[in-house]
Design a protein around this motif. Structure first.
Motif: not given
Lengths: 442, 166
Positions: A295-298
């Motif tokens: 998962a990736f978060k910005m």
């Protein structure tokens, strides 16, 4: 999509493994998969993961009038939904048997056990009560939906906060969350379902079956219990015949499992409350990326919109000016008006039917005029086949006549508003009119 | 109609049963996906996109479009371009706010949602709620095209991360 049937060798493999006390994922017979609970940003929202089975639960409330025979009690409503997201076999509106079974089991477990105090949901007796609605959505199906759903339901109910209400005589004041802190529901106990799968006519027993194990099982026993070791619901399905001491053994195992799971739920609720009180970040956007590697978060990304206005003005000056067409509506009779006219029809060289098509500004039904038109055109076509150039004979049978109509090239007139009927008739390109009736006999 | 794939979109709200509002949203998303997918490569095939609302804090249609595009990308379906959804809110003074929260959406005069394609930032979908002038519309489109750059960069980074760690 239809469910892929389980192959015989896979079935045999699973059963042989169970006979040797082995499970595909390496668990013991009485082991549960990892239970993970995460909360959303609003109160009453949670996602429960039981291995790879995921359930999303949301609780919401509304003020309604109570049921006539229960004027002083609030209303509880449970709804579990299986969408194609969970498994391709779940089509919208198809797998009703499983859905009914799960919903009914959930209702019995939560409603009939009286774990929620419905008397406390009453605001004004006989006039206004709270209706609590629990919506559960299955996000992924890897077996044992009922356990995950029951955990999600009870966690969401414990997490939920309803708006505060005060009654002074006849006046009822409903406070928004900003005016007064919302109030939790009053929950007596937490019933949790535990499922047991039986194989080989009750000889072998597995707790928390996965999806493959569920496919080869003979029967299922579900026991709902709370941490005080009170059985709330017990259901045996599949037609297996169990002995008394088997059922007693299962209930003992349930007691142990429910104690563990209840402790986990309490810890998760406390954690979430602590984070909210301290003002830290909470919600799925925080917890989900931490759990998954992929998962990736910005964080918020600034967008430079400094010369947006200049760019927009450039586009406007370069673009064509809008066409200035305002048609006057023609009033035919009270309640019926026509704006604009349609374009020519593109049915090809059919002079007879063109006359019928002119007065089509505002007919009532799209299908009937077209149906009638088709019939008249068929008759016209039959009379014209011999002389028309664009009749193509596809077979050398004398009984059949096949006409393929090609549209003429026509310029599109700009029009402001046409009724949909005209668009229907003028958008056909090529249309095979007559069907081959006696194909089989030739 | 058998010469290309059929696209179906299912949008499930968090609370309650799906109604006409969801059906409308489904059609919008479906039209956008159909414009982008190379359906002719998969004839007699049905492509189903299932969207489940997990949490709604504003800009839901744009978020659904982003989720649909990333899902299609992760599934490996061939597409002409990627697309992203951007929401603009026009408040009473005419100031443009990108990606509004639920509160900002409620107080705005007009809320506009666009689907921007990754090839030359073309506009694939435009839907508005509330009145706005033509100049304001063009300004919002320009702002949305700027913002789409940030979103496409996010797509790239998350796909890179997924395939570098696992």
């Amino acid at each position: 999509m239809k469910e892929t049937p389980l192959s015989n060798c896979e079935r045999r493999f699973l059963l042989r493994a169970i006979e040797e006390r082995k499970r595909l994922d390496g668990r013991q017979s009485y082991d549960y998969r990892n239970v993970r609970i995460s909360f959303g940003a609003d109160y009453g929202c949670c996602i429960v993961e039981l291995g790879r089975t995921r359930v999303l639960g949301q609780v919401s409330c509304e003020l309604v009038s109570p049921k006539l025979n229960r004027a002083t009690e609030g209303i509880l409503f449970f709804n579990l939904e299986l969408s194609p997201m969970a498994a391709p076999a779940f089509e919208p509106g198809r797998q009703s048997d499983l859905l009914v079974k799960l919903n009914r089991l959930l209702e019995r477990c939560l409603r009939n056990s009286k774990c929620i105090d419905t008397e406390s949901l009453c605001v004004v007796a006989g006039v206004k009560v709270w209706q609590i609605r629990v919506d559960l959505h299955l996000l992924n199906h890897d077996g044992n939906i009922i356990d995950a759903a029951s955990i999600a339901a009870i966690v969401a109910l414990c997490h939920f906060r309803r708006p505060d209400v005060s009654v002074q005589g006849e006046e009822v004041t409903l406070y928004t969350p900003e005016e007064r802190d919302p109030v939790p529901l009053s929950i007596h106990h937490m019933p949790i379902c535990v499922s047991f799968a039986f194989f080989q006519q009750g000889t072998y027993l597995l707790v928390d079956p996965s999806e493959r194990e569920e496919r080869v099982m003979d029967g299922l026993l579900v026991i709902a219990m709370n941490k005080h070791r009170e059985i709330c619901t017990i259901q045996s399905s599949g037609g297996i015949m169990l002995l008394k001491d088997q059922v007693l053994r299962c209930s003992k195992i349930t007691g142990v499992k429910v104690a563990e799971i209840t402790e986990l739920i309490q810890k998760a609720l406390e954690n979430d409350q602590k984070v909210r009180k301290e003002g830290g970040k909470f919600g799925f956007a925080e917890s989900i990326p931490n759990q998954k590697i992929s998962a990736f978060k910005m964080e918020r990304a600034p967008v430079d919109t400094n010369d947006v206005e200049e760019q927009a003005e450039e586009i406007i000056t370069k673009a064509d000016p809008p066409s200035d067409v305002f048609a006057k509506p023609i009033l035919r009779m009270p309640g019926t008006a026509q704006i604009g006219e349609g374009i020519e029809n593109s049915w090809g060289d059919l002079e007879e039917s063109e006359r019928e098509e002119e007065e089509e500004g505002n007919s009532d039904d799209a299908t009937t005029p077209e149906g009638q038109k088709m019939e008249t055109e068929e008759i016209n076509v039959v009379s014209k086949t011999k002389k028309d150039d664009d009749t193509i004979v596809l077979s050398d049978s004398e009984e059949e006549e096949v006409v393929i109509l090609e549209p003429e090239e026509r310029e599109k007139k700009t029009r402001t508003h046409t009724s949909t009927k005209q668009e229907n008739s003028s958008s056909k390109k090529a249309f095979n009119k007559k069907r081959k009736k006696k194909r089989a006999t030739h | 109609m058998y010469d290309k794939a059929t696209v179906e979109v299912l949008l499930r709200p968090k609370v309650g049963l799906p109604g006409v509002f969801e059906k409308n949203r489904e059609q919008l998303i479906r039209k956008t996906c159909e414009a982008v997918l190379l359906g002719a490569l998969h004839p007699r095939t049905s492509i189903t996109i299932v969207l489940q609302v997990v949490s709604d804090a504003g800009s839901l249609l744009a978020c659904s479009l982003n989720a649909a595009c990333m899902g299609l990308m992760d599934a490996g379906l061939p597409m002409k371009s990627l697309f992203c959804g951007v929401t603009c809110a026009l408040d009473a003074t005419g100031a443009i706010g990108l990606d509004p929260t639920a509160k900002q959406e409620k107080e705005a005069r007009a809320v506009l949602t666009f689907a921007i394609s990754s090839v030359e930032r073309q506009v694939l979908l435009s839907t508005t709620k509330g009145p706005c002038s033509v100049e304001e519309l063009q300004q919002c489109i320009a702002a949305a095209q700027r913002a789409s750059g940030a979103i496409f960069q996010f797509y790239r980074d998350s796909v890179r991360r997924k395939y570098s760690k696992t």
